[in-house]
Design an enzyme around this catalytic site. Sequence first.
Site, PDB file in Angstrom:
ATOM      1  N   SER A   9       0.945  -1.212  -0.071  1.00 37.40           N
ATOM      2  CA  SER A   9      -0.115  -0.053   0.145  1.00 37.40           C
ATOM      3  C   SER A   9       0.963   1.286  -0.114  1.00 37.40           C
ATOM      4  O   SER A   9       0.348   2.188  -0.284  1.00 37.40           O
ATOM      5  CB  SER A   9      -0.859  -0.159   1.219  1.00 37.40           C
ATOM      6  OG  SER A   9      -0.034   0.117   2.307  1.00 37.40           O
ATOM      7  N   CYS A  71       2.282  -6.772   1.873  1.00 39.78           N
ATOM      8  CA  CYS A  71       1.432  -5.915   2.825  1.00 39.78           C
ATOM      9  C   CYS A  71       0.383  -7.076   3.220  1.00 39.78           C
ATOM     10  O   CYS A  71      -0.151  -7.899   2.692  1.00 39.78           O
ATOM     11  CB  CYS A  71       0.702  -5.049   1.641  1.00 39.78           C
ATOM     12  SG  CYS A  71      -0.544  -4.425   2.685  1.00 39.78           S
ATOM     13  N   CYS A 181       2.516  -5.842  10.174  1.00 39.12           N
ATOM     14  CA  CYS A 181       2.272  -4.981   9.130  1.00 39.12           C
ATOM     15  C   CYS A 181       3.685  -4.401   8.613  1.00 39.12           C
ATOM     16  O   CYS A 181       4.467  -4.418   9.690  1.00 39.12           O
ATOM     17  CB  CYS A 181       1.669  -3.655   9.770  1.00 39.12           C
ATOM     18  SG  CYS A 181       1.792  -2.323   8.597  1.00 39.12           S
ATOM     19  N   HIS A 183       4.997  -1.900   7.319  1.00 37.91           N
ATOM     20  CA  HIS A 183       5.510  -0.656   7.737  1.00 37.91           C
ATOM     21  C   HIS A 183       6.455  -0.654   8.984  1.00 37.91           C
ATOM     22  O   HIS A 183       7.147   0.192   9.144  1.00 37.91           O
ATOM     23  CB  HIS A 183       4.500   0.421   7.746  1.00 37.91           C
ATOM     24  CG  HIS A 183       3.778   0.794   6.578  1.00 37.91           C
ATOM     25  ND1 HIS A 183       3.043   0.030   5.620  1.00 37.91           N
ATOM     26  CD2 HIS A 183       4.016   2.270   6.037  1.00 37.91           C
ATOM     27  CE1 HIS A 183       2.899   0.958   4.498  1.00 37.91           C
ATOM     28  NE2 HIS A 183       3.135   1.941   4.745  1.00 37.91           N
TER      29      HIS A 183
HETATM   30  N1  DGL Z   1       2.176  -2.496   4.972  1.00 38.82           N
HETATM   31  C1  DGL Z   1       0.491  -2.662   5.191  1.00 38.82           C
HETATM   32  C2  DGL Z   1       0.758  -4.170   5.899  1.00 38.82           C
HETATM   33  O1  DGL Z   1       1.472  -4.817   5.989  1.00 38.82           O
HETATM   34  C3  DGL Z   1      -0.418  -1.811   5.688  1.00 38.82           C
HETATM   35  C4  DGL Z   1      -0.600  -0.650   5.461  1.00 38.82           C
HETATM   36  C5  DGL Z   1      -1.778   0.208   5.246  1.00 38.82           C
HETATM   37  O2  DGL Z   1      -2.634   0.333   6.216  1.00 38.82           O
HETATM   38  O3  DGL Z   1      -1.802   0.948   4.204  1.00 38.82           O
HETATM   39  O4  DGL Z   1      -0.532  -4.374   6.581  1.00 38.82           O
END
Ligand code: DGL
Length: 253
Positions: A9, A71, A181, A183
Amino acid sequence: MGPIAVFDSGVGGLSVLRELVAQMPSEHFLYFGDSANAPYGTRPTAEIRSLTLAHAERLFDRGAKALVVACNTATSAAIGALRARWPERVIIGIEPALKLAVSRHPGGCIGVLATEATLREEKFAALLQRCAENCHILKCPCPELVEFVERGELDSPALTAYLARQLGPYAGRVDAAVLGCTHFPFARRAIRAALGGAAALYDGSDGTARETLRQLVRRGWIRGGSRGIVTLENSRPSELPLSRRLLALPRED
Ligand code: DGL
């Protein structure tokens, strides 16, 4: 043969890309982050699924030999639909590294940090059911953490204050935390501090990279020889300097 496409994302999937590059340095990678539409984790499932399918289609049209959905949120919402649409393709998803954490901390207390969407999906409920027998598992949603990382704020006072509010109640209570996540590994240091410093942290990037390697080896699709090329793209091009900075960060910091 085409590159391995890696999708997220936004900039979070770069935490998976750096692991993929470390394990498969000769491969070409095409990374696409959809920062213009981030965060996905607060969107309805149908919307996350249709964004993910549209981006996957473009990446396959450009000749990707495999797709890594880096993601957790997009994987929970769309991995079934992706595999149904492209049954012949190599499509790898990521899930919170709960099995690994449970195997390392039997009988312990484990926090799972993830987006709201990941924590509400059936896929996570099934994972929880498989893992909950031996451990006490706590869901710790961190809805705004994705946006801190998207802004490149990895250790600001505002981030420290936010994490103290969100994770303070778990500090000293969890033996381990799963960064569910992609991020979140970029905020690893701030997360560890907010949890009181002693909790072990786990994420799914190593397992995802190993599974990708396994699938490519099985098909004989591995590229040998010289170092591959890594191309970074983003639906918000102003994110590219941050993307390059994040990709260059050491894996364990
Ligand atoms: N990087 C995404 C994940 O692994 C999440 C990000 C979002 O909420 O955009 O869940």
